[in-house]
Design a protein around this motif. Structure first.
Motif, PDB file in Angstrom:
ATOM      1  N   MET A   1       0.827  -1.036   0.216  1.00  0.00           N
ATOM      2  CA  MET A   1      -0.014  -0.154   0.044  1.00  0.00           C
ATOM      3  C   MET A   1       0.846   1.175  -0.006  1.00  0.00           C
ATOM      4  O   MET A   1       1.825   1.345   0.782  1.00  0.00           O
ATOM      5  CB  MET A   1      -1.058   0.072   1.307  1.00  0.00           C
ATOM      6  N   ASP A   2       0.941   2.108  -0.997  1.00  0.00           N
ATOM      7  CA  ASP A   2       1.663   3.311  -1.156  1.00  0.00           C
ATOM      8  C   ASP A   2       0.721   4.405  -0.534  1.00  0.00           C
ATOM      9  O   ASP A   2      -0.298   4.946  -1.032  1.00  0.00           O
ATOM     10  CB  ASP A   2       1.830   3.535  -2.524  1.00  0.00           C
ATOM     11  N   ILE A   3       1.076   5.194   0.478  1.00  0.00           N
ATOM     12  CA  ILE A   3       0.766   6.138   1.089  1.00  0.00           C
ATOM     13  C   ILE A   3       1.143   7.711   0.525  1.00  0.00           C
ATOM     14  O   ILE A   3       2.308   7.647   0.322  1.00  0.00           O
ATOM     15  CB  ILE A   3       0.858   6.130   2.621  1.00  0.00           C
ATOM     16  N   ASP A   4      -0.034   8.677   0.271  1.00  0.00           N
ATOM     17  CA  ASP A   4       0.598   9.773  -0.341  1.00  0.00           C
ATOM     18  C   ASP A   4       1.484  10.573   0.813  1.00  0.00           C
ATOM     19  O   ASP A   4       1.173  10.628   1.802  1.00  0.00           O
ATOM     20  CB  ASP A   4      -0.538  10.593  -0.958  1.00  0.00           C
ATOM     21  N   ALA A   5       2.064  11.327   0.235  1.00  0.00           N
ATOM     22  CA  ALA A   5       3.109  12.311   1.115  1.00  0.00           C
ATOM     23  C   ALA A   5       2.049  13.427   1.934  1.00  0.00           C
ATOM     24  O   ALA A   5       2.403  13.467   3.134  1.00  0.00           O
ATOM     25  CB  ALA A   5       3.951  13.183   0.013  1.00  0.00           C
ATOM     26  N   TRP A   6       0.918  13.865   1.256  1.00  0.00           N
ATOM     27  CA  TRP A   6       0.222  14.529   2.187  1.00  0.00           C
ATOM     28  C   TRP A   6      -0.376  14.122   3.467  1.00  0.00           C
ATOM     29  O   TRP A   6      -0.650  14.429   4.376  1.00  0.00           O
ATOM     30  CB  TRP A   6      -0.890  15.373   1.221  1.00  0.00           C
ATOM     31  N   VAL A   7      -0.634  12.582   3.357  1.00  0.00           N
ATOM     32  CA  VAL A   7      -1.105  11.827   4.399  1.00  0.00           C
ATOM     33  C   VAL A   7       0.081  11.835   5.511  1.00  0.00           C
ATOM     34  O   VAL A   7      -0.278  11.977   6.659  1.00  0.00           O
ATOM     35  CB  VAL A   7      -1.732  10.562   3.986  1.00  0.00           C
ATOM     36  N   TRP A   8       1.236  11.494   5.142  1.00  0.00           N
ATOM     37  CA  TRP A   8       2.363  11.639   6.075  1.00  0.00           C
ATOM     38  C   TRP A   8       2.727  12.722   6.924  1.00  0.00           C
ATOM     39  O   TRP A   8       2.869  12.842   8.144  1.00  0.00           O
ATOM     40  CB  TRP A   8       3.768  11.139   5.192  1.00  0.00           C
ATOM     41  N   TRP A   9       2.370  14.044   6.166  1.00  0.00           N
ATOM     42  CA  TRP A   9       2.418  15.210   6.706  1.00  0.00           C
ATOM     43  C   TRP A   9       1.306  15.514   7.733  1.00  0.00           C
ATOM     44  O   TRP A   9       1.634  15.944   8.808  1.00  0.00           O
ATOM     45  CB  TRP A   9       2.337  16.229   5.834  1.00  0.00           C
ATOM     46  N   LEU A  10       0.211  14.775   7.476  1.00  0.00           N
ATOM     47  CA  LEU A  10      -0.972  14.931   8.241  1.00  0.00           C
ATOM     48  C   LEU A  10      -0.749  14.107   9.691  1.00  0.00           C
ATOM     49  O   LEU A  10      -1.089  14.611  10.743  1.00  0.00           O
ATOM     50  CB  LEU A  10      -2.349  14.624   7.757  1.00  0.00           C
ATOM     51  N   ILE A  11      -0.195  12.788   9.464  1.00  0.00           N
ATOM     52  CA  ILE A  11       0.212  11.950  10.262  1.00  0.00           C
ATOM     53  C   ILE A  11       1.538  12.712  11.421  1.00  0.00           C
ATOM     54  O   ILE A  11       1.232  12.726  12.687  1.00  0.00           O
ATOM     55  CB  ILE A  11       0.760  10.917  10.070  1.00  0.00           C
ATOM     56  N   GLY A  12       2.221  13.394  10.688  1.00  0.00           N
ATOM     57  CA  GLY A  12       3.264  14.186  11.463  1.00  0.00           C
ATOM     58  C   GLY A  12       2.568  15.318  12.405  1.00  0.00           C
ATOM     59  O   GLY A  12       2.904  15.741  13.259  1.00  0.00           O
ATOM     60  N   ALA A  38       2.545  21.911   4.915  1.00  0.00           N
ATOM     61  CA  ALA A  38       3.259  21.042   3.949  1.00  0.00           C
ATOM     62  C   ALA A  38       2.270  19.968   3.303  1.00  0.00           C
ATOM     63  O   ALA A  38       2.289  19.509   1.958  1.00  0.00           O
ATOM     64  CB  ALA A  38       4.272  20.238   4.757  1.00  0.00           C
ATOM     65  N   SER A  39       1.440  19.472   4.133  1.00  0.00           N
ATOM     66  CA  SER A  39       0.475  18.576   3.650  1.00  0.00           C
ATOM     67  C   SER A  39      -0.430  19.310   2.665  1.00  0.00           C
ATOM     68  O   SER A  39      -0.670  18.594   1.307  1.00  0.00           O
ATOM     69  CB  SER A  39      -0.523  18.291   4.847  1.00  0.00           C
ATOM     70  N   VAL A  40      -0.906  20.391   2.983  1.00  0.00           N
ATOM     71  CA  VAL A  40      -1.515  20.873   1.664  1.00  0.00           C
ATOM     72  C   VAL A  40      -0.896  21.191   0.574  1.00  0.00           C
ATOM     73  O   VAL A  40      -0.834  20.791  -0.791  1.00  0.00           O
ATOM     74  CB  VAL A  40      -2.200  22.572   2.060  1.00  0.00           C
ATOM     75  N   THR A  41       0.692  21.520   0.622  1.00  0.00           N
ATOM     76  CA  THR A  41       1.446  21.860  -0.516  1.00  0.00           C
ATOM     77  C   THR A  41       1.705  20.325  -1.109  1.00  0.00           C
ATOM     78  O   THR A  41       1.909  20.326  -2.325  1.00  0.00           O
ATOM     79  CB  THR A  41       3.022  22.193   0.167  1.00  0.00           C
ATOM     80  N   ALA A  42       1.849  19.310  -0.420  1.00  0.00           N
ATOM     81  CA  ALA A  42       1.880  17.796  -1.111  1.00  0.00           C
ATOM     82  C   ALA A  42       0.714  17.619  -1.986  1.00  0.00           C
ATOM     83  O   ALA A  42       0.775  17.026  -2.908  1.00  0.00           O
ATOM     84  CB  ALA A  42       2.294  16.742   0.083  1.00  0.00           C
ATOM     85  N   ALA A  43      -0.456  18.006  -1.210  1.00  0.00           N
ATOM     86  CA  ALA A  43      -1.705  17.473  -2.056  1.00  0.00           C
ATOM     87  C   ALA A  43      -1.888  18.539  -3.475  1.00  0.00           C
ATOM     88  O   ALA A  43      -2.387  17.879  -4.308  1.00  0.00           O
ATOM     89  CB  ALA A  43      -2.756  17.935  -1.072  1.00  0.00           C
ATOM     90  N   LEU A  44      -1.107  19.527  -3.463  1.00  0.00           N
ATOM     91  CA  LEU A  44      -1.023  20.499  -4.721  1.00  0.00           C
ATOM     92  C   LEU A  44      -0.108  19.978  -5.731  1.00  0.00           C
ATOM     93  O   LEU A  44      -0.053  20.387  -6.898  1.00  0.00           O
ATOM     94  CB  LEU A  44      -0.959  21.824  -4.225  1.00  0.00           C
ATOM     95  N   GLY A  50      10.116  21.332  -1.890  1.00  0.00           N
ATOM     96  CA  GLY A  50       9.023  22.373  -1.509  1.00  0.00           C
ATOM     97  C   GLY A  50       8.388  22.059  -0.413  1.00  0.00           C
ATOM     98  O   GLY A  50       7.933  23.190   0.202  1.00  0.00           O
ATOM     99  N   GLN A  51       7.833  20.870  -0.132  1.00  0.00           N
ATOM    100  CA  GLN A  51       7.119  20.538   1.041  1.00  0.00           C
ATOM    101  C   GLN A  51       7.798  20.826   2.297  1.00  0.00           C
ATOM    102  O   GLN A  51       7.437  21.150   3.229  1.00  0.00           O
ATOM    103  CB  GLN A  51       6.745  19.182   1.027  1.00  0.00           C
ATOM    104  N   VAL A  52       9.234  20.390   2.319  1.00  0.00           N
ATOM    105  CA  VAL A  52      10.253  20.697   3.374  1.00  0.00           C
ATOM    106  C   VAL A  52      10.341  22.158   3.711  1.00  0.00           C
ATOM    107  O   VAL A  52      10.339  22.753   4.751  1.00  0.00           O
ATOM    108  CB  VAL A  52      11.405  19.884   3.288  1.00  0.00           C
ATOM    109  N   LEU A  53      10.514  22.957   2.566  1.00  0.00           N
ATOM    110  CA  LEU A  53      10.473  24.232   2.488  1.00  0.00           C
ATOM    111  C   LEU A  53       9.444  24.969   3.108  1.00  0.00           C
ATOM    112  O   LEU A  53       9.540  25.894   3.892  1.00  0.00           O
ATOM    113  CB  LEU A  53      10.888  25.005   1.283  1.00  0.00           C
ATOM    114  N   VAL A  54       8.228  24.679   2.718  1.00  0.00           N
ATOM    115  CA  VAL A  54       6.939  25.202   3.327  1.00  0.00           C
ATOM    116  C   VAL A  54       6.857  24.719   4.776  1.00  0.00           C
ATOM    117  O   VAL A  54       6.364  25.721   5.728  1.00  0.00           O
ATOM    118  CB  VAL A  54       5.771  24.807   2.550  1.00  0.00           C
ATOM    119  N   PHE A  55       7.158  23.609   5.110  1.00  0.00           N
ATOM    120  CA  PHE A  55       7.050  23.267   6.818  1.00  0.00           C
ATOM    121  C   PHE A  55       8.171  23.939   7.273  1.00  0.00           C
ATOM    122  O   PHE A  55       7.489  24.851   8.422  1.00  0.00           O
ATOM    123  CB  PHE A  55       7.578  21.899   6.690  1.00  0.00           C
ATOM    124  N   THR A  56       9.372  24.109   6.732  1.00  0.00           N
ATOM    125  CA  THR A  56      10.537  25.035   7.585  1.00  0.00           C
ATOM    126  C   THR A  56       9.798  26.525   7.555  1.00  0.00           C
ATOM    127  O   THR A  56      10.078  26.969   8.648  1.00  0.00           O
ATOM    128  CB  THR A  56      11.644  24.873   6.788  1.00  0.00           C
TER     129      THR A  56
END
Length: 142
Positions: A1-12, A38-44, A50-56
């Motif tokens: 099962m492959d989980i999208d990056a935005w889900v990982w950010w939500l879990i974080g 970062a989750s919103v960024t990943a969903a886009l 870019g996700q890490v930069l937005v999170f930071t």
């Protein structure tokens, strides 16, 4: 099962919210908001960099802006007075004649010994007076 990056950010974000609640450290909440961004960024569809930069960027911006405001509010003295400090400025009713040497007033439902601020002044029973300060167990009135 492959989980999208935005889900990982939500879990974080949820993971960072737990220590926020347990330790009451607002920094964890700011990191959790950064993870949500970062989750919103990943969903886009933005890449990992870019996700890490937005999170930071969001986390650092929140810490830089919110933390000083929170510290300023935490260090301010409370707006309420208690004990004898709460009695200053209140109005009392003279029960026994009050002059520079003594007398009695009813203040906050209790009978207090009192004296006038001006040694030459005097107040008769039934008169309302203002409490200027509390000197030991004596209210100084005018």
């Amino acid at each position: 099962m492959d989980i999208d990056a935005w889900v990982w950010w939500l879990i974080g974000a949820a993971g960072l919210g737990i220590p926020l609640v347990l330790t009451a450290m607002p920094e964890f909440g700011m990191f959790a908001v950064g993870a949500l961004a970062a989750s919103v960024t990943a969903a886009l569809g933005v890449g990992v960099t870019g996700q890490v930069l937005v999170f930071t960027a969001v986390s650092v911006a929140l810490i830089a802006v919110v933390r000083p405001i929170a510290n300023r509010h935490r260090s301010q003295r409370p707006e309420f007075a208690s004990g004898v400090d709460a009695l200053r400025g209140r109005t009392a009713v003279v029960v026994e004649r009050v002059d520079g040497t003594g007398g009695r007033i009813k203040l906050a439902g209790e009978i207090w010994s009192a004296r006038t601020l001006d040694a030459d002044a005097s107040f008769e029973p039934g008169r309302q007076v203002d409490v200027v300060e509390i000197d030991g167990a004596t209210a100084v009135v005018m």
